[in-house]
Design a protein around this motif. Structure first.
Motif, PDB file in Angstrom:
ATOM      1  N   ASP A 188      23.002 -22.237 -40.441  1.00 37.40           N
ATOM      2  CA  ASP A 188      22.874 -22.814 -41.778  1.00 37.40           C
ATOM      3  C   ASP A 188      23.305 -24.277 -41.791  1.00 37.40           C
ATOM      4  OD1 ASP A 188      25.693 -22.852 -42.011  1.00 37.40           O
ATOM      5  OD2 ASP A 188      25.728 -21.525 -43.751  1.00 37.40           O
ATOM      6  N   ALA A 189      23.235 -24.888 -42.967  1.00 34.85           N
ATOM      7  CA  ALA A 189      23.513 -26.317 -43.117  1.00 34.85           C
ATOM      8  C   ALA A 189      24.997 -26.654 -43.001  1.00 34.85           C
ATOM      9  CB  ALA A 189      22.974 -26.805 -44.467  1.00 34.85           C
ATOM     10  N   ARG A 190      25.846 -25.657 -42.869  1.00 31.33           N
ATOM     11  CA  ARG A 190      27.281 -25.909 -42.686  1.00 31.33           C
ATOM     12  C   ARG A 190      27.737 -25.580 -41.268  1.00 31.33           C
ATOM     13  NH1 ARG A 190      30.327 -26.991 -47.090  1.00 31.33           N
ATOM     14  NH2 ARG A 190      32.144 -25.909 -46.279  1.00 31.33           N
ATOM     15  N   GLY A 191      26.770 -25.286 -40.380  1.00 34.07           N
ATOM     16  CA  GLY A 191      27.113 -25.022 -38.993  1.00 34.07           C
ATOM     17  C   GLY A 191      27.567 -23.607 -38.723  1.00 34.07           C
ATOM     18  N   ASP A 192      27.258 -22.694 -39.627  1.00 30.72           N
ATOM     19  CA  ASP A 192      27.625 -21.293 -39.438  1.00 30.72           C
ATOM     20  C   ASP A 192      26.441 -20.514 -38.871  1.00 30.72           C
ATOM     21  OD1 ASP A 192      30.260 -21.505 -40.460  1.00 30.72           O
ATOM     22  OD2 ASP A 192      29.498 -21.368 -42.515  1.00 30.72           O
ATOM     23  N   TRP A 193      26.742 -19.623 -37.931  1.00 31.22           N
ATOM     24  CA  TRP A 193      25.739 -18.755 -37.325  1.00 31.22           C
ATOM     25  C   TRP A 193      25.623 -17.478 -38.142  1.00 31.22           C
ATOM     26  CZ3 TRP A 193      23.134 -21.176 -33.687  1.00 31.22           C
ATOM     27  CH2 TRP A 193      23.773 -22.110 -32.869  1.00 31.22           C
ATOM     28  N   TYR A 194      24.395 -16.954 -38.251  1.00 28.63           N
ATOM     29  CA  TYR A 194      24.139 -15.725 -38.995  1.00 28.63           C
ATOM     30  C   TYR A 194      23.270 -14.787 -38.176  1.00 28.63           C
ATOM     31  CZ  TYR A 194      26.092 -17.706 -43.206  1.00 28.63           C
ATOM     32  OH  TYR A 194      26.966 -18.243 -44.114  1.00 28.63           O
ATOM     33  N   GLU A 199      18.363 -24.014 -40.943  1.00 30.17           N
ATOM     34  CA  GLU A 199      18.252 -24.366 -42.357  1.00 30.17           C
ATOM     35  C   GLU A 199      17.913 -25.836 -42.529  1.00 30.17           C
ATOM     36  OE1 GLU A 199      20.710 -24.201 -46.570  1.00 30.17           O
ATOM     37  OE2 GLU A 199      21.562 -23.206 -44.820  1.00 30.17           O
ATOM     38  N   ALA A 200      18.503 -26.712 -41.708  1.00 28.13           N
ATOM     39  CA  ALA A 200      18.300 -28.151 -41.902  1.00 28.13           C
ATOM     40  C   ALA A 200      18.027 -28.912 -40.609  1.00 28.13           C
ATOM     41  CB  ALA A 200      19.512 -28.758 -42.598  1.00 28.13           C
ATOM     42  N   ALA A 201      18.782 -28.630 -39.563  1.00 32.30           N
ATOM     43  CA  ALA A 201      18.678 -29.392 -38.315  1.00 32.30           C
ATOM     44  C   ALA A 201      19.366 -28.600 -37.198  1.00 32.30           C
ATOM     45  CB  ALA A 201      19.339 -30.766 -38.474  1.00 32.30           C
ATOM     46  N   PRO A 202      19.104 -28.969 -35.944  1.00 34.02           N
ATOM     47  CA  PRO A 202      19.722 -28.222 -34.841  1.00 34.02           C
ATOM     48  C   PRO A 202      21.220 -28.465 -34.669  1.00 34.02           C
ATOM     49  CG  PRO A 202      18.281 -29.949 -33.996  1.00 34.02           C
ATOM     50  CD  PRO A 202      18.104 -29.923 -35.475  1.00 34.02           C
ATOM     51  N   TRP A 203      21.709 -29.591 -35.139  1.00 25.69           N
ATOM     52  CA  TRP A 203      23.141 -29.868 -35.061  1.00 25.69           C
ATOM     53  C   TRP A 203      23.691 -30.062 -36.464  1.00 25.69           C
ATOM     54  CZ3 TRP A 203      24.701 -28.564 -30.559  1.00 25.69           C
ATOM     55  CH2 TRP A 203      24.020 -28.914 -29.389  1.00 25.69           C
ATOM     56  N   VAL A 204      24.922 -29.649 -36.666  1.00 27.68           N
ATOM     57  CA  VAL A 204      25.661 -29.977 -37.880  1.00 27.68           C
ATOM     58  C   VAL A 204      26.848 -30.803 -37.410  1.00 27.68           C
ATOM     59  CG1 VAL A 204      26.961 -29.095 -39.849  1.00 27.68           C
ATOM     60  CG2 VAL A 204      24.886 -27.903 -39.074  1.00 27.68           C
ATOM     61  N   TRP A 205      26.890 -32.054 -37.878  1.00 31.38           N
ATOM     62  CA  TRP A 205      27.896 -33.006 -37.408  1.00 31.38           C
ATOM     63  C   TRP A 205      29.209 -32.861 -38.154  1.00 31.38           C
ATOM     64  CZ3 TRP A 205      26.236 -34.476 -33.077  1.00 31.38           C
ATOM     65  CH2 TRP A 205      24.911 -34.854 -32.865  1.00 31.38           C
ATOM     66  N   ARG A 206      30.270 -32.863 -37.392  1.00 31.26           N
ATOM     67  CA  ARG A 206      31.617 -33.029 -37.931  1.00 31.26           C
ATOM     68  C   ARG A 206      32.040 -34.442 -37.555  1.00 31.26           C
ATOM     69  NH1 ARG A 206      33.936 -28.758 -40.512  1.00 31.26           N
ATOM     70  NH2 ARG A 206      34.697 -30.636 -41.526  1.00 31.26           N
ATOM     71  N   LEU A 207      32.636 -35.134 -38.500  1.00 32.27           N
ATOM     72  CA  LEU A 207      33.054 -36.512 -38.294  1.00 32.27           C
ATOM     73  C   LEU A 207      34.569 -36.583 -38.230  1.00 32.27           C
ATOM     74  CD1 LEU A 207      30.703 -38.336 -40.853  1.00 32.27           C
ATOM     75  CD2 LEU A 207      30.218 -37.649 -38.510  1.00 32.27           C
ATOM     76  N   SER A 212      30.930 -35.069 -33.606  1.00 37.61           N
ATOM     77  CA  SER A 212      30.905 -33.890 -32.741  1.00 37.61           C
ATOM     78  C   SER A 212      30.084 -32.821 -33.456  1.00 37.61           C
ATOM     79  CB  SER A 212      32.312 -33.387 -32.409  1.00 37.61           C
ATOM     80  OG  SER A 212      33.008 -33.014 -33.570  1.00 37.61           O
ATOM     81  N   THR A 213      29.500 -31.935 -32.676  1.00 31.11           N
ATOM     82  CA  THR A 213      28.624 -30.905 -33.236  1.00 31.11           C
ATOM     83  C   THR A 213      29.430 -29.731 -33.775  1.00 31.11           C
ATOM     84  OG1 THR A 213      28.436 -29.630 -31.190  1.00 31.11           O
ATOM     85  CG2 THR A 213      26.885 -31.467 -31.472  1.00 31.11           C
ATOM     86  N   ILE A 247      22.404 -36.845 -28.193  1.00 26.01           N
ATOM     87  CA  ILE A 247      22.081 -35.447 -27.881  1.00 26.01           C
ATOM     88  C   ILE A 247      21.166 -34.812 -28.919  1.00 26.01           C
ATOM     89  CG2 ILE A 247      24.168 -35.092 -26.505  1.00 26.01           C
ATOM     90  CD1 ILE A 247      25.268 -33.452 -28.900  1.00 26.01           C
ATOM     91  N   GLY A 248      20.746 -35.571 -29.896  1.00 23.76           N
ATOM     92  CA  GLY A 248      19.815 -35.041 -30.872  1.00 23.76           C
ATOM     93  C   GLY A 248      20.185 -35.344 -32.305  1.00 23.76           C
ATOM     94  N   PHE A 249      19.480 -34.675 -33.192  1.00 25.61           N
ATOM     95  CA  PHE A 249      19.517 -34.937 -34.626  1.00 25.61           C
ATOM     96  C   PHE A 249      20.293 -33.852 -35.356  1.00 25.61           C
ATOM     97  CE2 PHE A 249      17.428 -34.909 -38.865  1.00 25.61           C
ATOM     98  CZ  PHE A 249      17.601 -36.243 -39.195  1.00 25.61           C
ATOM     99  N   GLY A 250      21.030 -34.240 -36.394  1.00 22.34           N
ATOM    100  CA  GLY A 250      21.770 -33.245 -37.150  1.00 22.34           C
ATOM    101  C   GLY A 250      22.138 -33.708 -38.539  1.00 22.34           C
ATOM    102  N   LEU A 251      22.593 -32.755 -39.315  1.00 26.53           N
ATOM    103  CA  LEU A 251      23.048 -32.961 -40.680  1.00 26.53           C
ATOM    104  C   LEU A 251      24.555 -33.172 -40.671  1.00 26.53           C
ATOM    105  CD1 LEU A 251      22.574 -32.740 -43.800  1.00 26.53           C
ATOM    106  CD2 LEU A 251      22.950 -30.276 -43.538  1.00 26.53           C
ATOM    107  N   VAL A 252      25.021 -34.159 -41.420  1.00 26.88           N
ATOM    108  CA  VAL A 252      26.462 -34.355 -41.557  1.00 26.88           C
ATOM    109  C   VAL A 252      26.999 -33.247 -42.468  1.00 26.88           C
ATOM    110  CG1 VAL A 252      28.280 -35.889 -42.421  1.00 26.88           C
ATOM    111  CG2 VAL A 252      26.333 -36.845 -41.153  1.00 26.88           C
TER     112      VAL A 252
END
Length: 180
Positions: free
Chosen positions: A25-31, A86-94, A105-106, A131-136
């Motif tokens: 999902d868009a918060r980096g959680d696996w389902y 949901e949004a992108a392959p990576w969800v970024w943590r800043l 970091s992913t 390493i690719g594209f992601g959602l913050v």
């Protein structure tokens, strides 16, 4: 990729791929999405059962990759489990860095080097990296906004619907269910 996964691939090279059973999902959680959840609708509604087990999350993260078509998957031993995004392959943590751009970091803990920032038509902040594209992540959007305001990051705008093609990823590998 874990050595045990490489060994399983060598031992059983022709295991069929799996679709629709795993999502990010868009918060980096696996389902996990069992048959009942899949029958109820496409990801992200309903999402399924959130994976909470730390060791399983880490195992998925270590064995998470993309194929040549931009479909992301988790290599589970000999079986490739494609991931619905949901949004992108990576969800970024800043992480704040005083006087500099924030560190990326992913959602899996992998570090990345920032390349560019993007705003979609919904006001969400994305970043491209080495390493690719992601959602913050929503909890870190303020750090991203601070980076833009401070001049550390410049951004462009792009409708969300155009992002997968522009950055070479597929939201739903199941939609095209490749049989290879």
């Amino acid at each position: 990729m874990d050595d045990i996964v490489k060994a399983a691939l060598a031992k059983w090279p022709n295991v069929p791929h799996c679709y629709n059973w795993l999502a990010l999902d868009a918060r980096g959680d696996w389902y996990m999405r069992d048959d009942r959840i899949q029958a109820a609708g496409a990801f992200p509604t309903p999402k399924g059962s959130r994976i909470l087990h730390d060791k399983l999350q880490e195992f998925i993260g270590r064995n998470y990759e993309a194929d040549e078509a931009g479909c992301w998957f988790f290599q589970n031993g000999p079986q490739r489990v494609y991931v619905e995004l949901e949004a992108a392959p990576w969800v970024w943590r800043l992480t704040a860095v005083p006087g500099a751009a924030p560190a990326l970091s992913t959602h899996t803990g992998r570090r990345a080097a920032f390349r560019s920032a993007w705003l979609d038509d919904g006001g969400r902040l994305f970043a491209d990296s080495d390493i690719g594209f992601g959602l913050v992540h929503t909890l870190d959007a303020a750090l991203g906004a601070d980076a833009i305001e401070a001049g550390h990051w410049r951004y462009d705008e792009l409708p969300f619907a155009q992002m997968p093609q522009r950055f070479g990823y597929t939201l739903s590998p199941a939609a095209g269910q490749r049989q290879d």
